[in-house]
Design a protein around this motif. Structure first.
Motif, short mmCIF file in Angstrom:
data_model
loop_
_atom_site.label_atom_id
_atom_site.label_comp_id
_atom_site.label_asym_id
_atom_site.label_seq_id
_atom_site.Cartn_x
_atom_site.Cartn_y
_atom_site.Cartn_z
N SER A 23 52.79 -56.38 -26.71
CA SER A 23 52.13 -55.84 -25.92
C SER A 23 52.39 -54.28 -25.88
CB SER A 23 52.66 -56.46 -24.59
OG SER A 23 53.90 -55.87 -23.93
N ALA A 24 51.43 -53.79 -26.43
CA ALA A 24 51.67 -52.22 -26.40
C ALA A 24 51.12 -51.36 -25.21
CB ALA A 24 50.60 -51.82 -27.56
N PRO A 65 48.49 -50.58 -34.71
CA PRO A 65 48.22 -52.05 -34.24
C PRO A 65 46.87 -52.13 -33.29
CG PRO A 65 50.16 -51.08 -33.00
CD PRO A 65 49.88 -50.12 -33.94
N ASP A 66 46.35 -53.10 -33.51
CA ASP A 66 44.82 -53.33 -32.85
C ASP A 66 44.93 -52.90 -31.34
OD1 ASP A 66 44.15 -55.70 -35.20
OD2 ASP A 66 43.86 -53.74 -35.53
N ASP A 67 45.90 -53.26 -30.99
CA ASP A 67 45.78 -53.12 -29.24
C ASP A 67 46.73 -51.88 -28.79
OD1 ASP A 67 48.90 -55.29 -28.35
OD2 ASP A 67 48.53 -53.70 -30.02
N LEU A 68 47.04 -50.91 -29.68
CA LEU A 68 47.57 -49.70 -29.17
C LEU A 68 46.65 -48.60 -28.62
CD1 LEU A 68 50.04 -47.54 -28.63
CD2 LEU A 68 49.75 -47.21 -30.92
N GLU A 69 46.48 -48.36 -27.44
CA GLU A 69 45.63 -47.13 -26.95
C GLU A 69 46.27 -45.94 -26.98
OE1 GLU A 69 43.77 -50.17 -23.56
OE2 GLU A 69 43.73 -47.97 -23.17
N PRO A 102 42.46 -41.86 -24.78
CA PRO A 102 43.28 -42.88 -25.32
C PRO A 102 42.49 -44.07 -25.49
CG PRO A 102 44.20 -41.86 -23.47
CD PRO A 102 43.03 -41.20 -23.54
N ALA A 103 42.60 -44.76 -26.57
CA ALA A 103 41.59 -45.76 -26.97
C ALA A 103 42.27 -46.53 -28.16
CB ALA A 103 40.13 -45.60 -27.18
N GLN A 148 58.56 -47.03 -30.91
CA GLN A 148 58.97 -47.35 -29.74
C GLN A 148 57.92 -47.68 -28.60
OE1 GLN A 148 62.14 -45.01 -28.14
NE2 GLN A 148 62.99 -44.46 -29.88
N VAL A 149 56.86 -46.94 -28.87
CA VAL A 149 55.60 -47.00 -28.01
C VAL A 149 55.13 -48.27 -28.03
CG1 VAL A 149 53.26 -46.30 -27.55
CG2 VAL A 149 54.99 -44.60 -27.91
N VAL A 150 55.17 -49.29 -29.37
CA VAL A 150 54.53 -50.45 -29.78
C VAL A 150 55.40 -51.55 -29.59
CG1 VAL A 150 52.42 -49.63 -30.98
CG2 VAL A 150 54.67 -50.03 -32.46
#
Length: 565
Positions: free
Chosen positions: A23-24, A62-66, A89-90, A207-209
């Motif tokens: 969960s990013a 990663p695909d779900d990182l905005e 952000p996207a 760390q963000v992801v």
């Protein structure tokens, strides 16, 4: 493959980074775009290193990182509001961020605090978990306390974190921005070169992801004999032979590094780094090559560590201290935007900005000090241990141009082009260009002397001679004596604005042109012909332009049998 690319690949491989699809959260990278980013590290501009780092680290997200991208100080000099979100952000924005970074042209101030605040607000930090990653090579220059801002963001945010990557900052400078990270539960990471920046950015993005760290292998147990001394290495350093030891507490700190020794006696693999003149450490017994850095001065020696003995090798940096204070004129304040290009024995060393304390190798040193468009060069031949502390008067005056269509009617069109030329005319009839810019109000810092300013706005041109005196401001009104002509055509007709009569050579002057359905231009007050052409149908409409007024003309479709070519 360049050494920098090898360093980046090695850093990423060493981290073993693998971005899992966990969960990013949403995050924004804020990159310093101020003028100091043109300073070089190992012959390469910091902005270039930052671009390459972003392209490498963000190549596989990663695909779900905005992820978004913001910068500041890249469009105007001296403007604390010059902050821009380049990529919202996207997901999947890695390539877009790398491309946006390539377009940044550093030139302005360093509004760190306002940029972080804007990024936090864009991430809705009071409603959702959010992270800002700041990459900066300088300190706040816009009179906002970053420490206080960080505390306020932490109190108001749901789960807000700022990570700060200090790129090329000294320890003391790093401490002044580290509170942005510390007060929000983030990390401050220092990067001295490209490889260090790759390492720092990779860690913070991981760390963000919420990357799962790979477990470290358990080290093989080995007995550690109780040391008989508290430490075994306590080096010292001085600027010159016989000079006093360097002490902590000044604007700069010593940096110590030790390396393995290759079989041929040359410097081998890096082992570790530490800081400060008071450094005392414990090294494994053996042979090393140790370097010490103080500003831009370095010294290197072989060192042998023996068990239970303290090695207190002394290093001589053979360096001098410079405290140069750039000022536009006598009695003026220090200009913090002044650039100082430094050459040692004719080779470029670095470019610094504002009032700095510099430690440089002794010998022949040249300083190119620039304020605005004026530069003076100071040359010194200094001995080790000397201190040079003096003002550098560049000698500039400020000229301020304010454009009006007519007295009292301000020009707010940022397409108004102004270019400053030396008043002297060369044998071929040309003049030397000094500076240029776009806007209805512009100012330039120039060396004293005579100049000519050429201006152009659409079909309006002109030239104004002026003079500059040291330490003085000169306000020059630029009255265009012009108005605006707006033309509406039936479709994409060709529209040209011409003189109503021919000149002595029989030619008709063309002032501007465009294509419908909407064409607008600025013209000097007077009479003109609006020529319109669509296919084989032409029309000519006389108009009169008045200074400070707008004239709107609609060209209707010609009736059957109208004028044709």
């Amino acid at each position: 493959m360049t050494m920098f690319k090898r360093a980046m690949l090695g850093a990423i491989a060493a981290l073993g980074l693998a971005f899992p699809a966990l969960s990013a959260e949403r995050a924004i990278i804020v990159l310093d775009g101020s003028g100091s980013m043109w300073a070089q590290i190992d012959g390469k501009a910091r902005i270039t290193i930052a671009r390459e780092t972003l392209a490498s680290v963000l190549a596989d997200l990663p695909d779900d990182l905005e992820l978004g991208f913001m910068t500041y100080g890249h469009r105007k000099k001296g403007d604390c509001g010059d902050i821009e979100m380049l990529v919202e952000p996207a997901v999947g924005t890695g390539a877009a961020i790398a491309k946006a970074a390539d377009s940044i042209n550093p030139k302005g101030m360093t509004p760190i605090s306002d940029a972080v605040k804007l990024a936090a607000e864009d991430l809705r930090y009071t409603e959702e978990k959010a992270t800002v990653i700041l990459i900066t090579d300088g300190l706040e220059t816009c009179e906002v306390d970053p420490c206080q801002l960080a505390s306020e963001l932490e109190k108001q945010g749901v789960d807000f974190t700022t990570h700060v990557l200090g790129f090329g900052l000294s320890d003391e400078e790093g401490q002044q921005v580290a509170c942005l990270a510390e007060n929000t539960g983030g990390q401050y990471l220092s990067a001295a070169d490209g490889a260090g920046l790759v390492d720092a950015l990779t860690k913070t993005v991981a760390q963000v992801v919420q990357a799962e760290p790979k477990p470290e292998p358990e080290p093989a147990p080995k007995p550690e004999p109780a040391p008989k001394v508290e430490y075994n290495f306590a080096p010292t350093a001085s600027l010159s032979e016989g000079g006093p030891d360097i002490e902590d507490g000044g604007p700069l700190n010593l940096t110590w590094q030790w390396f393995k020794v290759n079989p041929d006696g040359t410097k081998g693999e890096w082992i570790d780094t530490d800081y400060y003149a008071r450094f005392k450490g414990t090294l494994e017994p053996g042979d090393y090559i140790v370097t010490v850095e103080y500003g831009y001065a370095t010294a290197e020696q072989p060192v042998t560590i023996v068990a239970d003995k303290v090695n207190d090798t002394h290093f001589i940096l053979n360096a001098a201290v410079f405290k140069l204070h750039p000022k536009s004129s006598e009695g003026a304040e220090v200009n913090e935007n002044a650039s100082i290009g430094i050459r040692h024995n004719s080779e470029n060393v670095t470019t610094q900005y504002g009032d700095k304390v510099l430690v440089l190798p002794a010998g022949k040193l040249d300083f190119d000090v620039t304020i605005g468009e004026a530069t003076v060069t100071r040359s010194y031949t200094v001995k080790a241990g000397e201190t040079i502390d003096e003002d550098v008067i560049v000698g500039t005056g400020l000229v301020f141009f304010k454009a009006e269509y007519a007295p009292g009617v301000k020009v707010e069109d940022n397409d108004l082009y102004m270019e400053i030329f030396d008043a002297k005319v060369a044998l071929d009839g040309t003049r030397s260009s000094i500076a240029y810019g776009y806007d209805g109000e512009q100012d330039f810092e120039l060396a004293p002397g005579d100049y000519v300013m050429d201006y152009k706005l659409d079909g309006t041109t002109g030239q104004i001679p002026f003079s500059v005196a040291t330490g003085e401001r000169t306000d020059i009104p630029v009255v265009l004596d012009a108005g605006v002509l707006a033309v509406t055509t039936p479709s994409d007709d060709y529209v040209e604005f011409r003189s109503p009569t021919k000149d002595i050579a029989g030619n008709i002057t063309s002032f501007d042109y465009g294509y419908g359905p909407n064409v607008q231009t600025t013209l000097k007050a007077g009479d003109y012909i609006v020529f319109s052409e669509k296919g084989d149908v032409e029309s000519e409409t006389p108009v009169t332009i008045k200074a400070g007024e707008r004239f709107e003309l609609t060209i209707t479709p010609p009736k059957a049998g109208g004028k044709k070519k």
